[in-house]
Design an enzyme around this catalytic site. Sequence first.
Site, PDB file in Angstrom:
ATOM      1  N   GLN A 180       0.768  -1.159   0.017  1.00 40.42           N
ATOM      2  CA  GLN A 180       0.105   0.060  -0.030  1.00 40.42           C
ATOM      3  C   GLN A 180       0.654   1.161  -0.047  1.00 40.42           C
ATOM      4  OE1 GLN A 180      -3.166   0.356  -0.533  1.00 40.42           O
ATOM      5  NE2 GLN A 180      -3.808  -1.651  -0.094  1.00 40.42           N
ATOM      6  N   HIS A 202      -1.067  -3.517  -9.144  1.00 42.53           N
ATOM      7  CA  HIS A 202      -2.459  -2.916  -9.333  1.00 42.53           C
ATOM      8  C   HIS A 202      -2.828  -1.818  -8.388  1.00 42.53           C
ATOM      9  CE1 HIS A 202      -4.883  -5.477  -6.346  1.00 42.53           C
ATOM     10  NE2 HIS A 202      -3.604  -5.974  -6.377  1.00 42.53           N
ATOM     11  N   CYS A 326     -14.835 -10.453   4.973  1.00 40.86           N
ATOM     12  CA  CYS A 326     -15.920 -11.043   4.831  1.00 40.86           C
ATOM     13  C   CYS A 326     -15.919 -12.630   4.688  1.00 40.86           C
ATOM     14  CB  CYS A 326     -17.228 -10.636   3.864  1.00 40.86           C
ATOM     15  SG  CYS A 326     -17.469  -8.841   4.013  1.00 40.86           S
TER      16      CYS A 326
HETATM   17  N1  PLP Z   1      -0.494  -6.426   1.232  1.00 37.66           N
HETATM   18  C1  PLP Z   1      -1.231  -5.411   1.775  1.00 37.66           C
HETATM   19  C2  PLP Z   1      -0.730  -4.537   2.626  1.00 37.66           C
HETATM   20  C3  PLP Z   1      -2.227  -5.351   0.575  1.00 37.66           C
HETATM   21  O1  PLP Z   1      -3.087  -4.205   0.836  1.00 37.66           O
HETATM   22  C4  PLP Z   1      -2.536  -6.312  -0.197  1.00 37.66           C
HETATM   23  C5  PLP Z   1      -3.693  -6.033  -1.232  1.00 37.66           C
HETATM   24  O2  PLP Z   1      -4.702  -5.104  -0.820  1.00 37.66           O
HETATM   25  C6  PLP Z   1      -1.541  -7.494  -0.447  1.00 37.66           C
HETATM   26  C7  PLP Z   1      -0.648  -7.375   0.341  1.00 37.66           C
HETATM   27  C8  PLP Z   1      -1.804  -8.344  -1.455  1.00 37.66           C
HETATM   28  O3  PLP Z   1      -1.451  -7.874  -2.734  1.00 37.66           O
HETATM   29  P1  PLP Z   1      -2.044  -8.582  -4.020  1.00 37.66           P
HETATM   30  O4  PLP Z   1      -3.617  -8.038  -4.154  1.00 37.66           O
HETATM   31  O5  PLP Z   1      -1.397  -7.933  -5.253  1.00 37.66           O
HETATM   32  O6  PLP Z   1      -2.030  -9.870  -4.105  1.00 37.66           O
END
Ligand code: PLP
Length: 408
Positions: A180, A202, A326
């Site tokens: 993030q 993404h 959820c």
């Molecule tokens: N780590 C954090 C802090 C995230 O917010 C997310 C996804 O929201 C992930 C890991 C996982 O990333 P990915 O969706 O690319 O697998």
Amino acid sequence: MGSEVYFDNNATTRVLPEVAAAMQPYLTELYGNPSSIHRFGAQVAQKISEARSQVASLIGAADPIEIIFTSCGTEGDNAAVRGMAEARPDKRHIVTTQVEHPAILGLCQHLEKRGYRVTWLGVNHDGMLDLEELRNSLTDDTALVSIMYANNETGVIFPIDKIGEIVRAKGIPFHVDAVQAAGKISLKVKDSPVDLLTISGHKFHAPKGIGALYVRRGVTFPPFIMGGHQEKNRRAGTENVAGIVGMGAAAESTRKNLVQESEKIRGLRDQLEDALLESCPDCRINGRNSERLPNTSNVSFRYLEGESILVLLDQFGICASTGSACTAGSSEPSHVLRAMAVAPDWLQGAVRFSLSRFSTAEEVCYVNEKAPLIVQRLQGLSALGKLAGQQQAQQEKPRTGNGVGVRG
Ligand code: PLP
């Protein structure tokens, strides 16, 4: 306003037009395999190495060789933690926090069942770690420390450099989940006491299905996926070329615009929060006293349910999310807010708004106009709160075509 207001950018972001354009040739005519000897493959390999440099620059890595492309943030997190554990097989203790993303939480819970001892560091009411608790948790048996840079639900930023200094002083490898943080705040991993760091395309306007793991030069890193020699034997499998090119382009654009965009986004986020605090009774911002990502706002509406608010926001064309995970039809309160000891009457009514460089002042005004109507309606239903109100809320809650359920 007929179009959607997309304030769910911590879930995923829109692909930038220049990113889609950069990817296009690699989905059509430039389909060579980067491992091939011929020119057709070599030109693709060349493009991958350009993208590697772009991603290295985004996080301030010293050398592009330190970047390994992965399929997503979850893979990067898994590869890092499992790799560090495998590299130190005689050590059976892991230190992480209670507020990690499920990519780390789930993995560490799994390792706990496999015989690792896991220290789950808590946070205070502002979402902040106690560095003394961290220091005291480290032992000779500690295999690794994995701590997130910024929380996906609240945006709270941990003092990664201070944490890294404590961990490094004990000679323990340190992984940071910066999924993030990357693209939202400036990172300079080269000067940070961080050994491994995960990011995901993404979350900063690249497509889904591409991520990267930074591994500092000299850090032992057994591969997570084995097979071919791609990524210098550190991650086997034919590369997601278009995704890598897209991530490189997104990293480049994000890096160049970071300071200016994050200031703009912070201004919009603050405007949103100030207006909500003023117009919605019994509303508060979780983690507001801590340093936070500029784009994230976690708002709790007392006695309400986040999901009911989301349904009504959605009817106005506003996309946000709850912080809660959820599971099979039943909603669990957020593990992050629980770790912050948010009181039960504020816990269920949490909504996360997360903005991006595409967000506008007009959208913020629109949300600030609609949110109080929704909150008033739901608070009216539950005002009687805990008495008849709750029962009444169950019966009346959210229906379409009831005056608030109109897409604006
Ligand atoms: N780590 C954090 C802090 C995230 O917010 C997310 C996804 O929201 C992930 C890991 C996982 O990333 P990915 O969706 O690319 O697998």
